[in-house]
Design an enzyme around this catalytic site. Structure first.
Site, short mmCIF file in Angstrom:
data_model
loop_
_atom_site.label_atom_id
_atom_site.label_comp_id
_atom_site.label_asym_id
_atom_site.label_seq_id
_atom_site.Cartn_x
_atom_site.Cartn_y
_atom_site.Cartn_z
N SER A 50 0.85 -1.21 0.00
CA SER A 50 0.00 0.00 0.00
C SER A 50 0.88 1.25 0.00
O SER A 50 0.40 2.35 -0.26
CB SER A 50 -0.93 0.01 1.22
OG SER A 50 -0.20 -0.19 2.41
N ASP A 88 5.75 -7.05 2.38
CA ASP A 88 4.91 -7.51 1.27
C ASP A 88 5.75 -7.79 0.03
O ASP A 88 6.65 -7.02 -0.30
CB ASP A 88 3.94 -6.38 0.88
CG ASP A 88 2.49 -6.75 1.09
OD1 ASP A 88 2.18 -7.95 1.22
OD2 ASP A 88 1.67 -5.81 1.12
N LYS A 118 4.92 -11.38 3.06
CA LYS A 118 3.48 -11.61 2.81
C LYS A 118 3.29 -11.67 1.30
O LYS A 118 3.93 -10.93 0.56
CB LYS A 118 2.64 -10.48 3.41
CG LYS A 118 1.14 -10.62 3.07
CD LYS A 118 0.25 -9.74 3.93
CE LYS A 118 0.05 -8.35 3.40
NZ LYS A 118 -0.55 -8.27 2.04
N GLU A 120 -0.01 -12.38 -1.78
CA GLU A 120 -1.46 -12.47 -2.01
C GLU A 120 -1.80 -13.74 -2.79
O GLU A 120 -1.05 -14.16 -3.67
CB GLU A 120 -1.94 -11.24 -2.79
CG GLU A 120 -1.77 -9.95 -2.02
CD GLU A 120 -2.35 -8.73 -2.73
OE1 GLU A 120 -3.01 -8.89 -3.79
OE2 GLU A 120 -2.14 -7.62 -2.23
N GLU A 187 -9.04 -9.83 3.85
CA GLU A 187 -9.39 -8.43 3.56
C GLU A 187 -10.77 -8.31 2.91
O GLU A 187 -11.08 -9.03 1.95
CB GLU A 187 -8.33 -7.81 2.63
CG GLU A 187 -8.68 -6.36 2.26
CD GLU A 187 -7.53 -5.56 1.65
OE1 GLU A 187 -6.39 -6.06 1.61
OE2 GLU A 187 -7.81 -4.42 1.23
O1 KIV Z 1 -0.38 -3.42 1.60
C1 KIV Z 1 -1.01 -3.37 2.67
O2 KIV Z 1 -0.98 -2.37 3.41
C2 KIV Z 1 -1.79 -4.55 3.02
C3 KIV Z 1 -2.75 -4.41 4.16
C4 KIV Z 1 -3.92 -3.62 3.70
C5 KIV Z 1 -3.16 -5.73 4.70
O3 KIV Z 1 -1.67 -5.55 2.43
#
Ligand code: KIV
Length: 281
Positions: A50, A88, A118, A120, A187
């Protein structure tokens, strides 16, 4: 003599052990200073992709690169000591093959020192999650609304509002748990479905727009501080820093223009014995 240092940070196994226990507090951070503030309160700090929208003003997370994630991951690691830092994996850095995912995750972990990554995707990423987990890379999965797939999902849409659509979302959550993820972000999923998944899988669920029964919650820091121009319905604004920042900047601009800033308090005088030595030419 071994050079072992005391490990103070929470680890992925610590978070896994919190299933059904004390809720896991998670927020995003992309900077050293906010990471230091969060570190006192959070179990997990997520360096989310994000950051593409929040820091760079992008329309989506799609253009975010591995280099961007690594740079901000390093900053967050420098600012924090206690929380588990999860970085991420950006779009395009892991989907092609489990080997591509491994090489990208290795870069993230070596170059940032973070404790987990993380990614997806549910069923379609299960094989990759198992491959990473077996090779020492703790994986937080992310199901439901997966923002990197907005072009396929047709936008930022809540998932599972019709029970007829529940089966694939449940299958996704079960697949990532089975594959060895240590936790899963859920989410923008209808509340009863998120609650059911939380009951049915053995790993902690971290909700965002999901359910209060999830094993933890996550929000984007700037959203909950009132700094994002647009925030989804599921965001609770705990404060509204936008107007306070605007007031401070406006006062500064006025004082600079009127020469009221800086005052004697904010400039350096000569040392005592030198006072009076310099004359204006
Ligand atoms: O990128 C992010 O901030 C996220 C959260 C919204 C879980 O993946």
């Amino acid at each position: 003599m071994s050079a072992q240092t005391e490990v103070k940070r929470l680890t992925a196994p610590d978070i896994l052990a919190r299933k059904g226990g004390l809720p896991i507090v998670t927020l995003t951070s992309y900077h050293a200073h906010t990471a230091a503030l969060l570190d006192r309160h959070c179990d997990v700090i997520l360096v989310g992709d994000s950051l593409g929208m929040v820091m760079h003003g992008l329309e989506s997370t799609i253009p975010v690169t591995l280099d961007m994630m690594i740079l901000q991951g390093q900053a967050v690691m420098r600012g924090s000591k206690h929380a588990l830092v999860v970085v991420d994996m950006p779009f395009g850095s892991y989907e092609a093959s489990k080997e591509q995912a491994f090489m990208s995750a290795v870069r993230v972990m070596k170059e940032t020192g973070c404790g987990a990554i993380k990614l997806e995707g549910g069923t379609r990423m299960a094989e990759t999650i198992a491959f990473l987990a077996e090779r020492g890379i703790p994986v937080m999965a992310h199901v439901g609304l997966t923002p990197q797939s907005i072009n396929s999902l047709g936008g930022f849409k809540t998932q599972g509002r019709d029970p007829a659509d529940w089966a694939p979302i449940e299958a996704d959550a079960k697949a990532v748990a089975q594959a060895g993820a240590f936790s899963v972000v859920i989410e923008a999923v209808a509340e009863p479905l998120a609650a059911k998944i939380t009951r049915d899988i053995a790993i902690p669920t971290i909700g965002i727009g999901a359910s209060a029964t999830c094993d933890g919650q996550v929000l984007v820091l700037e959203d909950m501080l009132g700094l994002s121009p647009r925030a989804p319905k599921f965001v609770k604004r705990y404060t509204d820093l936008g107007p306070a920042i605007d007031r401070a900047i406006s006062a500064y601009a006025a004082e600079v223009r009127s020469r009221a800033f800086p005052t004697a308090d904010h400039v350096y005088a000569l040392k005592g014995q030198n006072a009076g030595k310099v004359t204006q030419k």
